[in-house]
Design a protein around this motif. Sequence first.
Motif, short mmCIF file in Angstrom:
data_model
loop_
_atom_site.label_atom_id
_atom_site.label_comp_id
_atom_site.label_asym_id
_atom_site.label_seq_id
_atom_site.Cartn_x
_atom_site.Cartn_y
_atom_site.Cartn_z
N GLU A 1 1.24 -4.90 1.26
CA GLU A 1 0.76 -3.80 0.43
C GLU A 1 0.62 -2.51 1.23
OE1 GLU A 1 -3.33 -2.62 -1.81
OE2 GLU A 1 -2.52 -4.61 -2.27
N VAL A 2 0.11 -2.63 2.47
CA VAL A 2 0.01 -1.45 3.33
C VAL A 2 1.38 -0.84 3.58
CG1 VAL A 2 -0.54 -0.68 5.68
CG2 VAL A 2 -2.14 -2.14 4.45
N PHE A 3 2.35 -1.68 3.87
CA PHE A 3 3.72 -1.18 4.10
C PHE A 3 4.26 -0.46 2.87
CE2 PHE A 3 4.98 -4.61 7.48
CZ PHE A 3 4.16 -4.01 8.40
N LEU A 4 4.09 -1.08 1.70
CA LEU A 4 4.59 -0.47 0.47
C LEU A 4 3.90 0.87 0.20
CD1 LEU A 4 4.78 -3.60 -1.86
CD2 LEU A 4 6.72 -2.20 -1.11
N HIS A 5 2.60 0.92 0.46
CA HIS A 5 1.83 2.15 0.22
C HIS A 5 2.34 3.29 1.10
CE1 HIS A 5 -1.73 4.84 0.58
NE2 HIS A 5 -1.87 4.54 -0.70
N LYS A 6 2.56 3.02 2.38
CA LYS A 6 3.02 4.07 3.30
C LYS A 6 4.47 4.47 3.01
CE LYS A 6 -1.01 3.67 4.95
NZ LYS A 6 -1.65 2.96 3.88
N ALA A 7 5.29 3.50 2.62
CA ALA A 7 6.68 3.83 2.26
C ALA A 7 6.71 4.74 1.05
CB ALA A 7 7.46 2.55 1.98
N GLU A 8 5.90 4.43 0.04
CA GLU A 8 5.87 5.24 -1.17
C GLU A 8 5.29 6.63 -0.89
OE1 GLU A 8 6.62 6.46 -4.90
OE2 GLU A 8 7.31 4.60 -3.94
N ALA A 9 4.29 6.70 0.00
CA ALA A 9 3.72 8.00 0.35
C ALA A 9 4.76 8.89 1.02
CB ALA A 9 2.52 7.81 1.26
N MET A 10 5.53 8.32 1.94
CA MET A 10 6.58 9.11 2.59
C MET A 10 7.68 9.49 1.60
SD MET A 10 7.03 7.51 6.44
CE MET A 10 6.69 5.79 6.10
N ARG A 11 8.02 8.55 0.73
CA ARG A 11 9.10 8.80 -0.23
C ARG A 11 8.71 9.91 -1.21
NH1 ARG A 11 9.05 4.14 -2.38
NH2 ARG A 11 10.58 3.18 -0.99
N GLY A 12 7.49 9.86 -1.71
CA GLY A 12 7.07 10.80 -2.74
C GLY A 12 6.32 12.02 -2.25
N GLY A 13 5.92 12.00 -0.98
CA GLY A 13 5.19 13.14 -0.43
C GLY A 13 3.78 13.26 -0.96
N ALA A 14 3.23 12.18 -1.50
CA ALA A 14 1.87 12.18 -2.04
C ALA A 14 1.35 10.75 -2.03
CB ALA A 14 1.84 12.76 -3.45
N TRP A 15 0.02 10.60 -2.10
CA TRP A 15 -0.53 9.25 -2.17
C TRP A 15 -0.18 8.63 -3.51
CZ3 TRP A 15 -1.25 8.16 2.48
CH2 TRP A 15 -1.90 9.01 3.37
N PRO A 16 0.39 7.43 -3.50
CA PRO A 16 0.84 6.81 -4.76
C PRO A 16 -0.33 6.49 -5.68
CG PRO A 16 1.03 5.27 -2.91
CD PRO A 16 0.69 6.59 -2.32
N HIS A 17 -0.13 6.77 -6.94
CA HIS A 17 -1.14 6.47 -7.96
C HIS A 17 -0.43 6.21 -9.29
CE1 HIS A 17 -5.08 6.55 -9.86
NE2 HIS A 17 -4.54 7.28 -10.84
N PRO A 18 -0.78 5.13 -10.02
CA PRO A 18 -1.80 4.13 -9.66
C PRO A 18 -1.33 3.19 -8.56
CG PRO A 18 -0.64 3.48 -11.65
CD PRO A 18 -0.13 4.86 -11.30
N TRP A 19 -2.27 2.47 -8.01
CA TRP A 19 -1.99 1.57 -6.90
C TRP A 19 -2.96 0.40 -6.96
CZ3 TRP A 19 2.19 1.53 -4.04
CH2 TRP A 19 2.24 0.66 -2.94
N PRO A 20 -2.56 -0.83 -6.57
CA PRO A 20 -1.26 -1.27 -6.04
C PRO A 20 -0.26 -1.55 -7.14
CG PRO A 20 -2.78 -3.10 -6.07
CD PRO A 20 -3.57 -1.91 -6.52
N PRO A 21 0.99 -1.82 -6.75
CA PRO A 21 2.03 -2.10 -7.75
C PRO A 21 1.73 -3.40 -8.48
CG PRO A 21 2.84 -2.52 -5.53
CD PRO A 21 1.52 -1.84 -5.37
N GLU A 22 2.11 -3.44 -9.72
CA GLU A 22 1.93 -4.63 -10.56
C GLU A 22 3.28 -5.06 -11.13
OE1 GLU A 22 -0.71 -6.34 -10.92
OE2 GLU A 22 -2.26 -5.01 -10.11
N PRO A 23 3.47 -6.37 -11.43
CA PRO A 23 2.54 -7.45 -11.07
C PRO A 23 2.71 -7.85 -9.62
CG PRO A 23 4.45 -8.37 -12.14
CD PRO A 23 4.65 -6.87 -12.15
N GLU A 24 1.71 -8.51 -9.06
CA GLU A 24 1.78 -8.97 -7.69
C GLU A 24 2.74 -10.15 -7.60
OE1 GLU A 24 -1.44 -11.30 -5.30
OE2 GLU A 24 -1.88 -9.17 -5.11
N PRO A 25 3.63 -10.15 -6.62
CA PRO A 25 4.58 -11.27 -6.48
C PRO A 25 3.85 -12.59 -6.27
CG PRO A 25 5.24 -9.41 -5.12
CD PRO A 25 3.86 -9.10 -5.63
#
Length: 255
Positions: free
Chosen positions: A46-70
Amino acid sequence: MDYQRYLELLDRDCARLRETALRDLGAAVPSCPGWTAAHVLLHVGEVFLHKAEAMRGGAWPHPWPPEPEPAHPAGYFDRGLSELRAQLTSRGPEEPTITWYDPDRTVAFWGRRMAQETVIHRVDAELAAGEPIAPIPDDLALDGIDEVLVTFLAYTSMRWPEELGESLKGADGRTVSVGAGGRRWLVRLAPSGVEAAEIGAVEVGEGDVERASVFGRPQDVLLWLWGRGDGGALSFSGDPALVERLRALLKGATQ
């Protein structure tokens, strides 16, 4: 440390973390009460996904975390690592990006932070499996000591002092020396905030003489600072209450 070195160690520790956690997903993690090895995989993924999405979008991802959980934590971890690596390798280390640390808003910050995040949780997986802790290279451990003292503790104490609560309010300006691998950091604990710097990088005044010290191998010091060791392999001197205050402040800064 060199940016590519961070990526190399990130890959190595991810492989070790994954392999070790999968030995018994239900194994309890002694360093993280209430967690199992599966929780370690899910958390890091989840930490990896959060940082990847932040870099990709240039903002803190919201909502978070992604659903559904694998359903399978290893798959979630693999997905997170794949997306994180894509961002870290497709961008230059000096490229601007969002971070929570104002002095460094570049991709290099996340290369360093994720390498350090992974090695600590790799140790969690090893502790859960009851296996010996694989050596942490001195360069990564020393860099991690600097990061947790300067980037986490000192910065948090100034930016979000409420996170440190009574441990900060009760500080009295005395200092703790932290030494490993021929390097030394001076950490001053005061109600107005923590100051931490490697000796040699700043001038040390007469009032900066340490009142307590912690010394040991780089790996042992790093793990103790992150609450992954009881300090049995370290040497302590001076006021033990001051050392305990440092540990309490670190716990608040790294939650």
